[in-house]
Design a protein around this motif. Structure first.
Motif, mmCIF file in Angstrom:
data_model
loop_
_atom_site.group_PDB
_atom_site.id
_atom_site.type_symbol
_atom_site.label_atom_id
_atom_site.label_comp_id
_atom_site.label_asym_id
_atom_site.label_seq_id
_atom_site.Cartn_x
_atom_site.Cartn_y
_atom_site.Cartn_z
ATOM 1 N N THR A 1 0.860 -1.189 0.000
ATOM 2 C CA THR A 1 0.000 0.000 0.000
ATOM 3 C C THR A 1 0.892 1.234 0.000
ATOM 4 N N LEU A 2 0.271 2.407 -0.077
ATOM 5 C CA LEU A 2 1.003 3.671 -0.093
ATOM 6 C C LEU A 2 0.520 4.581 1.031
ATOM 7 N N HIS A 3 1.417 5.448 1.489
ATOM 8 C CA HIS A 3 1.049 6.456 2.481
ATOM 9 C C HIS A 3 0.149 7.507 1.827
ATOM 10 N N LEU B 1 4.855 22.914 -4.010
ATOM 11 C CA LEU B 1 5.436 21.625 -3.648
ATOM 12 C C LEU B 1 4.530 20.528 -4.178
ATOM 13 N N PHE B 2 5.147 19.552 -4.839
ATOM 14 C CA PHE B 2 4.394 18.421 -5.381
ATOM 15 C C PHE B 2 5.135 17.139 -5.046
ATOM 16 N N ILE B 3 4.432 16.144 -4.484
ATOM 17 C CA ILE B 3 5.044 14.846 -4.250
ATOM 18 C C ILE B 3 4.174 13.757 -4.863
ATOM 19 N N ASP B 4 4.842 12.721 -5.344
ATOM 20 C CA ASP B 4 4.173 11.631 -6.044
ATOM 21 C C ASP B 4 4.734 10.310 -5.545
ATOM 22 N N PHE B 5 3.848 9.389 -5.124
ATOM 23 C CA PHE B 5 4.256 8.052 -4.704
ATOM 24 C C PHE B 5 3.732 7.055 -5.734
ATOM 25 N N ARG C 1 -1.806 2.107 -5.961
ATOM 26 C CA ARG C 1 -0.782 2.068 -6.997
ATOM 27 C C ARG C 1 -0.081 3.410 -7.182
ATOM 28 N N ARG C 2 -0.832 4.506 -7.096
ATOM 29 C CA ARG C 2 -0.208 5.815 -7.290
ATOM 30 C C ARG C 2 -1.038 6.916 -6.653
#
Length: 271
Positions: free
Chosen positions: A47-49, A108-112, A91-92
């Motif tokens: 899973t993702l945060h 600020l942009f973050i991508d997991f 997944r994203r």
């Protein structure tokens, strides 16, 4: 009743037991000519945060100057960020923040991205390593461990996969704008601040720095830090745009802050 010698009887019983138990032969449920299939190990992360909660409030205050001076309700809205639309949050996922200050604005942009292999013979980690290598190459860099003829250098896919998976759509960030840099490659005249691979950050990391003309006069600088930890790839994009066209954003300051955030996110994934 016919007499059977003891040695003959024992031999017959041994053959019978061997056939029934599989000792010395194939397993009872195996088929002739059938070979065992080895399935690659799954990735560490399933899973993702939540990206909008992944950055500490104190860090957001540092990265988004000007927000602290806003009324409380507006501050809260800025620091909450805006989640990026996605079809599958396992997944994203992504999140974006923006602040306005008297002399500049910051984004600020973050991508997991959690990479999953479609080939049972290829692990999620190996597939993630390939995806990361393509991002590295797109930034004009190459992996320090890549050797001539290696999969990372040739960019040969390890397994067939659709170019665009509906479960993980592309998440455009600030760096996706058309680039028209006025500086040497890397967006900085200081060689130590040029795009480069980063050591001791996840399982592989690199930094990109680009000065981009937005519109007719204004210029903004976007520092990107991309790192891989097992089967997850994290992208950070930190952008500053001064309100005065003759002012250039400080490359070192943006890079230091982006790298500091990256290190914090690595620790968060390792918890």
């Amino acid at each position: 009743m016919a007499y059977v010698p003891g040695t003959v009887l024992l031999a017959a019983l041994a053959v019978s037991c061997s056939a029934s138990t599989g000792t010395g032969g194939s397993a009872p449920d195996s088929k002739p000519g059938e070979t065992a299939v080895t399935v690659a190990a799954p990735g560490k992360y399933r899973t993702l945060h939540d990206p909008c909660r992944a950055v500490a409030p104190s860090t957001l205050k540092d990265l988004l100057p000007g927000a602290a001076e806003l009324p409380e309700d507006q501050q809260k809205k800025v620091y909450e960020g805006t989640a990026t639309a996605t079809y599958d949050t396992d997944r994203r996922v992504g999140c974006r923040w923006k602040s306005e200050a008297p002399h500049s604005s910051h984004t600020l942009f973050i991508d997991f991205e959690r990479v999953v292999s479609y080939d049972p013979a290829v692990s999620d980690d190996d597939r993630a390593r390939e995806v990361y290598a393509k991002k590295e190459t797109a930034a004009g860099l190459s992996s320090p461990s890549a050797t001539p003829g290696s999969a990372e250098e040739e960019q040969t896919p390890l397994s067939p996969e659709p170019e665009e998976d509906s479960a993980s759509p592309s998440l455009p960030g600030p760096a996706s704008q058309d680039k028209n840099t006025d500086e040497p490659a890397g967006g900085s005249t200081d060689e130590s601040l040029a795009p480069r691979n980063l050591d001791d950050l996840g399982d592989g990391a690199f930094l990109d720095d680009q000065l981009t003309r937005a519109g007719s006069t204004a210029q903004n600088r976007t520092v990107s830090v991309v790192f891989r930890t097992s089967n997850v790839i994290v992208t950070i994009e930190y952008t500053e745009q001064p309100t005065v066209s003759t002012v250039l954003p400080d490359s070192k300051e943006l890079q230091d802050k982006a790298q500091s955030l990256a290190r914090a996110l690595v620790e968060e994934f390792n918890e």
